[in-house]
Design a protein around this motif. Structure first.
Motif, PDB file in Angstrom:
ATOM      1  N   LYS A 165       0.847  -1.191   0.000  1.00 44.81           N
ATOM      2  CA  LYS A 165       0.000   0.000   0.000  1.00 44.81           C
ATOM      3  C   LYS A 165       0.886   1.246   0.000  1.00 44.81           C
ATOM      4  CE  LYS A 165      -4.408   1.012   2.202  1.00 44.81           C
ATOM      5  NZ  LYS A 165      -5.423   0.512   3.117  1.00 44.81           N
ATOM      6  N   PRO A 172     -12.617 -11.412  -6.306  1.00 38.09           N
ATOM      7  CA  PRO A 172     -13.647 -10.375  -6.170  1.00 38.09           C
ATOM      8  C   PRO A 172     -13.092  -9.017  -5.737  1.00 38.09           C
ATOM      9  CG  PRO A 172     -13.920 -12.069  -4.493  1.00 38.09           C
ATOM     10  CD  PRO A 172     -12.856 -12.561  -5.432  1.00 38.09           C
ATOM     11  N   ALA A 173     -11.877  -8.980  -5.137  1.00 36.59           N
ATOM     12  CA  ALA A 173     -11.312  -7.672  -4.762  1.00 36.59           C
ATOM     13  C   ALA A 173     -10.789  -6.941  -5.997  1.00 36.59           C
ATOM     14  CB  ALA A 173     -10.178  -7.862  -3.757  1.00 36.59           C
ATOM     15  N   ALA A 179     -15.677  -7.848  -9.070  1.00 37.49           N
ATOM     16  CA  ALA A 179     -16.633  -6.985  -8.369  1.00 37.49           C
ATOM     17  C   ALA A 179     -17.925  -6.737  -9.155  1.00 37.49           C
ATOM     18  CB  ALA A 179     -15.965  -5.663  -8.006  1.00 37.49           C
ATOM     19  N   ARG A 195     -19.105  -5.941   2.950  1.00 41.32           N
ATOM     20  CA  ARG A 195     -18.833  -4.787   2.085  1.00 41.32           C
ATOM     21  C   ARG A 195     -19.919  -4.591   1.040  1.00 41.32           C
ATOM     22  NH1 ARG A 195     -12.377  -4.426   1.667  1.00 41.32           N
ATOM     23  NH2 ARG A 195     -12.120  -4.666   3.893  1.00 41.32           N
ATOM     24  N   ILE A 196     -20.028  -3.360   0.591  1.00 41.48           N
ATOM     25  CA  ILE A 196     -20.950  -3.057  -0.509  1.00 41.48           C
ATOM     26  C   ILE A 196     -20.131  -3.169  -1.791  1.00 41.48           C
ATOM     27  CG2 ILE A 196     -22.609  -1.395  -1.446  1.00 41.48           C
ATOM     28  CD1 ILE A 196     -23.157  -2.450   1.481  1.00 41.48           C
ATOM     29  N   MET A 197     -20.501  -4.081  -2.645  1.00 46.89           N
ATOM     30  CA  MET A 197     -19.695  -4.313  -3.841  1.00 46.89           C
ATOM     31  C   MET A 197     -19.821  -3.134  -4.805  1.00 46.89           C
ATOM     32  SD  MET A 197     -18.515  -6.892  -2.602  1.00 46.89           S
ATOM     33  CE  MET A 197     -17.285  -7.370  -3.797  1.00 46.89           C
ATOM     34  N   GLY A 198     -18.717  -2.886  -5.531  1.00 44.78           N
ATOM     35  CA  GLY A 198     -18.705  -1.743  -6.445  1.00 44.78           C
ATOM     36  C   GLY A 198     -18.374  -0.445  -5.730  1.00 44.78           C
ATOM     37  N   MET A 199     -18.002  -0.565  -4.465  1.00 40.36           N
ATOM     38  CA  MET A 199     -17.592   0.622  -3.699  1.00 40.36           C
ATOM     39  C   MET A 199     -16.246   0.371  -3.054  1.00 40.36           C
ATOM     40  SD  MET A 199     -20.889   2.234  -1.972  1.00 40.36           S
ATOM     41  CE  MET A 199     -22.207   2.757  -3.036  1.00 40.36           C
ATOM     42  N   GLY A 200     -15.503   1.455  -2.864  1.00 38.13           N
ATOM     43  CA  GLY A 200     -14.185   1.352  -2.243  1.00 38.13           C
ATOM     44  C   GLY A 200     -13.126   1.108  -3.292  1.00 38.13           C
ATOM     45  N   HIS A 201     -11.958   1.596  -3.019  1.00 39.50           N
ATOM     46  CA  HIS A 201     -10.848   1.419  -3.959  1.00 39.50           C
ATOM     47  C   HIS A 201      -9.552   1.659  -3.222  1.00 39.50           C
ATOM     48  CE1 HIS A 201      -8.375   1.835  -7.550  1.00 39.50           C
ATOM     49  NE2 HIS A 201      -9.347   1.203  -8.179  1.00 39.50           N
ATOM     50  N   ARG A 202      -8.515   0.914  -3.580  1.00 35.14           N
ATOM     51  CA  ARG A 202      -7.220   1.094  -2.943  1.00 35.14           C
ATOM     52  C   ARG A 202      -6.660   2.499  -3.181  1.00 35.14           C
ATOM     53  NH1 ARG A 202      -2.999  -2.148  -1.215  1.00 35.14           N
ATOM     54  NH2 ARG A 202      -4.578  -3.264  -0.067  1.00 35.14           N
ATOM     55  N   ILE A 219     -14.908   5.879   1.045  1.00 35.21           N
ATOM     56  CA  ILE A 219     -15.424   4.729   0.289  1.00 35.21           C
ATOM     57  C   ILE A 219     -16.506   5.231  -0.663  1.00 35.21           C
ATOM     58  CG2 ILE A 219     -16.547   2.473   0.447  1.00 35.21           C
ATOM     59  CD1 ILE A 219     -15.373   2.462   3.397  1.00 35.21           C
ATOM     60  N   ASN A 273     -16.856   2.750  -7.430  1.00 32.85           N
ATOM     61  CA  ASN A 273     -15.773   2.444  -8.356  1.00 32.85           C
ATOM     62  C   ASN A 273     -16.366   2.059  -9.707  1.00 32.85           C
ATOM     63  OD1 ASN A 273     -16.208  -0.469  -8.379  1.00 32.85           O
ATOM     64  ND2 ASN A 273     -15.305  -0.508  -6.333  1.00 32.85           N
ATOM     65  N   ASP A 291     -16.867  -0.546 -11.251  1.00 30.60           N
ATOM     66  CA  ASP A 291     -17.722  -1.728 -11.362  1.00 30.60           C
ATOM     67  C   ASP A 291     -19.130  -1.504 -10.853  1.00 30.60           C
ATOM     68  OD1 ASP A 291     -15.853  -3.473 -12.530  1.00 30.60           O
ATOM     69  OD2 ASP A 291     -14.817  -3.585 -10.613  1.00 30.60           O
TER      70      ASP A 291
HETATM   71  N1  COA Z   1     -18.090  -1.473   1.676  1.00 30.51           N
HETATM   72  C1  COA Z   1     -18.006  -1.219   2.994  1.00 30.51           C
HETATM   73  N2  COA Z   1     -16.836  -0.971   3.640  1.00 30.51           N
HETATM   74  C2  COA Z   1     -15.713  -0.969   2.913  1.00 30.51           C
HETATM   75  C3  COA Z   1     -15.741  -1.222   1.532  1.00 30.51           C
HETATM   76  C4  COA Z   1     -16.980  -1.473   0.919  1.00 30.51           C
HETATM   77  N3  COA Z   1     -17.058  -1.745  -0.389  1.00 30.51           N
HETATM   78  N4  COA Z   1     -14.470  -1.158   1.053  1.00 30.51           N
HETATM   79  C5  COA Z   1     -13.686  -0.881   2.126  1.00 30.51           C
HETATM   80  N5  COA Z   1     -14.437  -0.786   3.235  1.00 30.51           N
HETATM   81  C6  COA Z   1     -13.953  -0.493   4.579  1.00 30.51           C
HETATM   82  C7  COA Z   1     -13.299  -1.722   5.196  1.00 30.51           C
HETATM   83  O1  COA Z   1     -14.266  -2.533   5.869  1.00 30.51           O
HETATM   84  C8  COA Z   1     -12.300  -1.092   6.112  1.00 30.51           C
HETATM   85  O2  COA Z   1     -12.985  -0.650   7.259  1.00 30.51           O
HETATM   86  P1  COA Z   1     -12.275  -0.735   8.705  1.00 30.51           P
HETATM   87  O3  COA Z   1     -11.043   0.117   8.580  1.00 30.51           O
HETATM   88  O4  COA Z   1     -13.321  -0.178   9.605  1.00 30.51           O
HETATM   89  O5  COA Z   1     -11.964  -2.181   8.911  1.00 30.51           O
HETATM   90  C9  COA Z   1     -11.823   0.140   5.365  1.00 30.51           C
HETATM   91  O6  COA Z   1     -12.902   0.459   4.482  1.00 30.51           O
HETATM   92  C10 COA Z   1     -10.558  -0.081   4.559  1.00 30.51           C
HETATM   93  O7  COA Z   1     -10.705  -1.267   3.767  1.00 30.51           O
HETATM   94  P2  COA Z   1      -9.479  -2.057   3.127  1.00 30.51           P
HETATM   95  O8  COA Z   1      -9.921  -3.398   2.660  1.00 30.51           O
HETATM   96  O9  COA Z   1      -8.299  -1.999   4.076  1.00 30.51           O
HETATM   97  O10 COA Z   1      -9.092  -1.129   1.937  1.00 30.51           O
HETATM   98  P3  COA Z   1      -8.420  -1.592   0.612  1.00 30.51           P
HETATM   99  O11 COA Z   1      -7.793  -0.394   0.037  1.00 30.51           O
HETATM  100  O12 COA Z   1      -7.535  -2.762   0.809  1.00 30.51           O
HETATM  101  O13 COA Z   1      -9.710  -2.079  -0.201  1.00 30.51           O
HETATM  102  C11 COA Z   1     -11.035  -2.852  -1.974  1.00 30.51           C
HETATM  103  C12 COA Z   1      -9.960  -1.839  -1.521  1.00 30.51           C
HETATM  104  C13 COA Z   1     -11.383  -2.550  -3.425  1.00 30.51           C
HETATM  105  C14 COA Z   1     -10.479  -4.261  -1.859  1.00 30.51           C
HETATM  106  C15 COA Z   1     -12.292  -2.720  -1.069  1.00 30.51           C
HETATM  107  O14 COA Z   1     -12.763  -1.392  -1.103  1.00 30.51           O
HETATM  108  C16 COA Z   1     -13.400  -3.688  -1.465  1.00 30.51           C
HETATM  109  O15 COA Z   1     -13.365  -4.837  -1.054  1.00 30.51           O
HETATM  110  N6  COA Z   1     -14.434  -3.214  -2.247  1.00 30.51           N
HETATM  111  C17 COA Z   1     -15.509  -4.039  -2.669  1.00 30.51           C
HETATM  112  C18 COA Z   1     -15.096  -4.850  -3.893  1.00 30.51           C
HETATM  113  C19 COA Z   1     -14.952  -4.000  -5.133  1.00 30.51           C
HETATM  114  O16 COA Z   1     -15.838  -3.246  -5.485  1.00 30.51           O
HETATM  115  N7  COA Z   1     -13.799  -4.161  -5.800  1.00 30.51           N
HETATM  116  C20 COA Z   1     -13.544  -3.503  -7.082  1.00 30.51           C
HETATM  117  C21 COA Z   1     -12.388  -2.584  -7.001  1.00 30.51           C
HETATM  118  S1  COA Z   1     -12.237  -1.690  -8.530  1.00 30.51           S
END
Ligand code: COA
Length: 381
Positions: free
Chosen positions: A15, A223-224, A228, A258-265, A312, A315, A317
């Motif tokens: 990271k 799925p990560a 997604a 987690r809510i799919m399609g949300m969050g991103h590294r 969050i 994304n 997807d």
């Molecule tokens: N819904 C709810 N909470 C989420 C979330 C989501 N989609 N994505 C991350 N979070 C939360 C985690 O639970 C964590 O919370 P905490 O600190 O209270 O434990 C925090 O956000 C950080 O998550 P983390 O997994 O460490 O971040 P990451 O940078 O490694 O994660 C993803 C990135 C993409 C893996 C992650 O956001 C995810 O799993 N998303 C859903 C799958 C998805 O849409 N992937 C497509 C990516 S293009």
């Protein structure tokens, strides 16, 4: 007992670690900005085509009209796949479509005339060939699973239109073609994402181009990363109606899911690619009588507003799965679509790695016991 130095910082998941420099894409996760070789993803999604983006990613500049026509002809000319590879795909017909694609990509290397040539010219030829051949394998596998004959690739349609044509056996209309073209443009490249990183790690050992791509396809599967869009669609089907969104999302979050399609590294704000898939869904959903998926997704956006404060957001997807679904593409194929779109970006990463190669080989900080005495098996309790 010897000890292991513990003072070096760990970078788990790599990271925020810069692996190398790149000219291929720029991502600003705070601003929600994505550039391919300096060009904004919004301009490319609205005004370019997948073929032009291939040229941009492989040559670092936009093509002239004749350069684009030349690449387009090469892409069209390389769509056919050796019949032996179709046989391999037939043998693995019960595999997940992405596994079949990975197997097909691997099998293609046995028939590629440039397999042992890693010159810049040969790498470009292989990038063109694989970009053209992967959709043929994906569509052939799908049709075989449906008990249908694979459709031979068109020599005249665009890359996106030809893919839909090989999948469904009829030429797609303009809205369908446009949706897949935009989808491929948006997915074409995204920095040091896990699959591109895999391709680079494999390329850094001086492995051949096909091996690099096979490694990338394998890494995309989870799925990560690539899975997604499929997960989002499953979530939408479970929800079923906009009225059920609030309860579904609340209980999902309460269970720590987690809510799919949300969050991103990388993105802390909305992924700039998301809005273009949203536009496609709006157009196609209304036209095909599937407006409910759009309404459900928009309600999810409202209900998950508190997640934005934690960085969050949507994304790419988030809307993509519903677009594919409305086009009649089955859920198991969603990851494969990602692979077809990402292919030119993987190739660009491999080219860049090779230009200034250095073996990618990090360290692991050892955390286990040291210098244990070996006890013969007969003396172990
Ligand atoms: N819904 C709810 N909470 C989420 C979330 C989501 N989609 N994505 C991350 N979070 C939360 C985690 O639970 C964590 O919370 P905490 O600190 O209270 O434990 C925090 O956000 C950080 O998550 P983390 O997994 O460490 O971040 P990451 O940078 O490694 O994660 C993803 C990135 C993409 C893996 C992650 O956001 C995810 O799993 N998303 C859903 C799958 C998805 O849409 N992937 C497509 C990516 S293009």
């Amino acid at each position: 007992m010897a000890t292991v130095p513990q003072d070096e910082a760990l970078a788990r998941g790599l990271k925020n670690v810069y692996l190398d420099t790149t000219e291929t894409s720029f991502i600003d996760g705070e601003e929600g900005k994505l550039l391919y070789h300096g060009y904004n993803i919004h301009d490319l999604a609205e005004r370019s085509t997948f073929e032009e983006v291939c040229f941009l990613l492989w040559h670092g500049r936009l093509p002239t009209r004749s350069e684009l026509a030349d690449l387009d002809s090469l892409l069209k000319a390389n769509r056919a796949v050796p019949p032996e590879v179709i046989e391999v795909v037939r043998l693995v017909k019960d595999a997940h479509p992405l596994d079949a694609l990975r197997t097909g990509a691997s099998a293609l290397s046995a028939f590629d005339p440039d397999v042992n040539d890693e010159s810049t010219e040969a790498q470009l030829r292989k990038a063109i060939r694989l970009t053209s051949q992967l959709p043929t394998i994906c569509a052939a596998h799908y049709r075989i699973t449906q008990g249908q004959k694979p459709v031979a690739p068109s020599q005249s349609m665009s890359h996106a239109a030809n893919f839909l044509y090989m999948l469904f056996g009829k030429e797609p209309d303009e809205d369908a073609r446009k949706a897949i073209d935009v989808d491929f443009v948006l997915h074409a490249e995204h920095g040091a994402n896990a699959s591109a990183f895999s391709a680079r790690v494999t390329a850094s050992t001086a492995a051949d181009f096909h091996s690099d791509i096979v490694a990338a396809i394998a890494t995309l599967k989870g799925p990560a990363h690539g899975g997604a869009a499929e997960e989002v669609m499953k979530m939408l089907e479970e929800i079923g109606s906009p009225d059920n969104v609030d309860e579904y999302i609340r209980s999902r979050l309460a269970r720590g899911e987690r809510i799919m399609g949300m969050g991103h590294r990388v993105y802390r704000v909305e992924d700039p690619r998301a809005r273009h898939m949203k536009e496609r869904l709006l157009v196609l959903g209304q036209k095909m009588g599937h407006a409910e998926w759009y309404q459900i997704l928009e309600r999810i956006v409202e209900v998950t507003a508190p997640l934005r404060a934690k960085g969050i957001s949507l994304n790419v997807d988030f809307y993509a799965g519903a677009v594919y679904y409305v086009l009649g593409i089955p859920e198991e194929l969603f990851i494969s679509l990602f692979a077809l779109g990402r292919m030119p970006g993987w190739a660009a990463n491999i080219f860049e790695q090779w230009k200034n190669n250095m073996l990618i080989r990090p360290l692991m900080k050892y955390n286990g016991p040291m210098d244990l005495e070996y006890v013969p098996i007969e003396q172990r309790g």
